[in-house]
Design an enzyme around this catalytic site. Sequence first.
Site, mmCIF file in Angstrom:
data_model
loop_
_atom_site.group_PDB
_atom_site.id
_atom_site.type_symbol
_atom_site.label_atom_id
_atom_site.label_comp_id
_atom_site.label_asym_id
_atom_site.label_seq_id
_atom_site.Cartn_x
_atom_site.Cartn_y
_atom_site.Cartn_z
ATOM 1 N N ASP A 1 -11.318 18.926 -6.971
ATOM 2 C CA ASP A 1 -11.309 19.532 -5.641
ATOM 3 C C ASP A 1 -10.143 20.510 -5.491
ATOM 4 O O ASP A 1 -9.070 20.310 -6.045
ATOM 5 C CB ASP A 1 -11.177 18.434 -4.584
ATOM 6 C CG ASP A 1 -11.158 19.009 -3.174
ATOM 7 O OD1 ASP A 1 -12.200 19.512 -2.732
ATOM 8 O OD2 ASP A 1 -10.080 18.979 -2.536
ATOM 9 N N GLU B 1 -14.196 23.145 -8.446
ATOM 10 C CA GLU B 1 -14.514 23.709 -7.126
ATOM 11 C C GLU B 1 -13.526 24.845 -6.888
ATOM 12 O O GLU B 1 -12.364 24.619 -6.569
ATOM 13 C CB GLU B 1 -14.374 22.635 -6.034
ATOM 14 C CG GLU B 1 -14.859 23.120 -4.682
ATOM 15 C CD GLU B 1 -13.849 22.902 -3.562
ATOM 16 O OE1 GLU B 1 -14.233 23.067 -2.395
ATOM 17 O OE2 GLU B 1 -12.679 22.594 -3.833
ATOM 18 N N LYS C 1 4.471 -5.128 -1.451
ATOM 19 C CA LYS C 1 5.036 -3.789 -1.282
ATOM 20 C C LYS C 1 6.386 -3.751 -1.992
ATOM 21 O O LYS C 1 6.870 -4.772 -2.490
ATOM 22 C CB LYS C 1 5.237 -3.454 0.202
ATOM 23 C CG LYS C 1 3.992 -3.095 0.972
ATOM 24 C CD LYS C 1 4.355 -2.647 2.386
ATOM 25 C CE LYS C 1 3.136 -2.223 3.172
ATOM 26 N NZ LYS C 1 3.482 -1.735 4.536
ATOM 27 N N TRP D 1 7.705 -11.957 2.476
ATOM 28 C CA TRP D 1 8.145 -10.590 2.752
ATOM 29 C C TRP D 1 9.671 -10.472 2.852
ATOM 30 O O TRP D 1 10.190 -9.575 3.525
ATOM 31 C CB TRP D 1 7.492 -10.050 4.029
ATOM 32 C CG TRP D 1 5.993 -10.047 3.938
ATOM 33 C CD1 TRP D 1 5.155 -10.990 4.438
ATOM 34 C CD2 TRP D 1 5.169 -9.077 3.284
ATOM 35 N NE1 TRP D 1 3.848 -10.687 4.138
ATOM 36 C CE2 TRP D 1 3.817 -9.504 3.436
ATOM 37 C CE3 TRP D 1 5.418 -7.891 2.590
ATOM 38 C CZ2 TRP D 1 2.748 -8.786 2.910
ATOM 39 C CZ3 TRP D 1 4.356 -7.176 2.076
ATOM 40 C CH2 TRP D 1 3.036 -7.626 2.232
#
Length: 505
Positions: free
Chosen positions: A333, A387, A118, A86
């Site tokens: 959605d 929807e 990350k 890291w």
Amino acid sequence: MKSNTIMLEIIKNDPWLEPYADVIEERYNYIINKEHQLTKNGKIGLSDFATGYLYFGLQKTNDGWYLREWAPNATEIFLIGSFNNWQREESYRLKRLEHGIWEIKVPLDRIHHLDYYKLFVCWNGGCGERIPAWSKWVVQDKDTHIFCARVWDPPTPYRFKHNHFIPDRSPLLIYECHVGMATEEEKVGTYDEFRIHVLPRVKENGYNAIQVMAIQEHPYYGSFGYHVSNFFAPSSRFGTPDELRQLIDTAHDMGIAVIMDLVHSHAVKNEFEGIARIDGSYDLYFHSDPNRRYHKAWDSLCFDYGKNEVLHFLLSNCKYWLEEYKFDGFRFDGVTSMLYYDHGLGTVFTHYGDYYNGNQDIDAICYLTLANKLIHQVNTDAVTIAEEVSGMPGLGVKPEAGGYGFDYRMAMNIPDFWIKIITEKKDEEWYPSTIWWEMTNRRADEKTISYAECHDQALVGDKTIIFRLIDADMYWHMSKLVPSTEKVDRGIALHKMIRLVTATT
């Protein structure tokens, strides 16, 4: 490009739309022009344009690992992870390319299956850890609850048995489901448990499709999957990417189509888990105007569909789920929220003018139409469902006819009607003519999906139909060991009738 002077089919089929022909044609032309722009005037197809998932994010090639990220506001970026403790090491610094794209190449022997990673991103005025926007698997630490991208590169990846499943539409009988909630135990269910225990019951009960909620990764489980953080990552709460692939393949074995509940209407505002401020800016994927960027009702962020980079991200996302997981289509959605600048909140749609009064987001309309065109280019048998609650004309009409290209629109008046009649009417006031009108009141040129209830009615602070009908008697009088009651008998009879009437009209 200009449209032909010939009247669009959507207007021909509905003369009441003629006063709004100019607006309808303006939207039609806008979409055509945008498609020509994205496809370089037809030199490539939409499917060729929507391949970002093969370029961005972490990619394994024969000569090394590549990671690319669109982060124009960043000043420097490092790849950090379990493979380098890291640390921000010079050998893991990304190089800035053109158009705000950053890239790093890492030798094959440095990154392995199940490694964590990350980005550490710096910008003028700050720095922070970020999960890459195109991450394909994101997991949460059980102790710290921190989310992190993880490498999925198994030595023997899952191989599909069914590469082109064709859904049965005669008719579609859809079972809405949530993998995590599909267990009697007090825990989060898994892809494997759903595949083994639930799919056979779905098949046995006569359904030929499932609509799966909460697939895209989301930090808050209580959101039912609607506050998405990682758009290309299947939720790790339920298992691994290959376990989801096996679930879908098994469903296809049973003749069951798998429709994904796709959330492209907004994104979670979390910065450490999602794509918000991934390069320190507030408006990379979202609107520059804070009033348009922030969705007050949903406490989330709204995409700027006018940016080609956002279209690239979202269209690539559609193709990714079709190609990499063999989903058979999508239930989009929150379409109403996308269509209107005010998200349709507090608006009573009583006149056609309400759909053509300048309150509509033409960029969102363009995206939805292009998404439908792309999806049906990638898979001609794919199913798309909108929807949408306002009743916007043309949702279920083909783009070439002036519509937005969905195969179906959800008949969202029906569940609200059943709630109203159950709570407000006596039994003798359940007039067949009223029921027939509500069940069949739809646009003649658009197909609909009718349903008696879904998670919006049954879970989000409300009750299921059977609980509305029976309520507390459910707990004491629905056992073979005790006598039934008039309330239980009435409730069961009406419940059967409601489902029968809804399914057959």
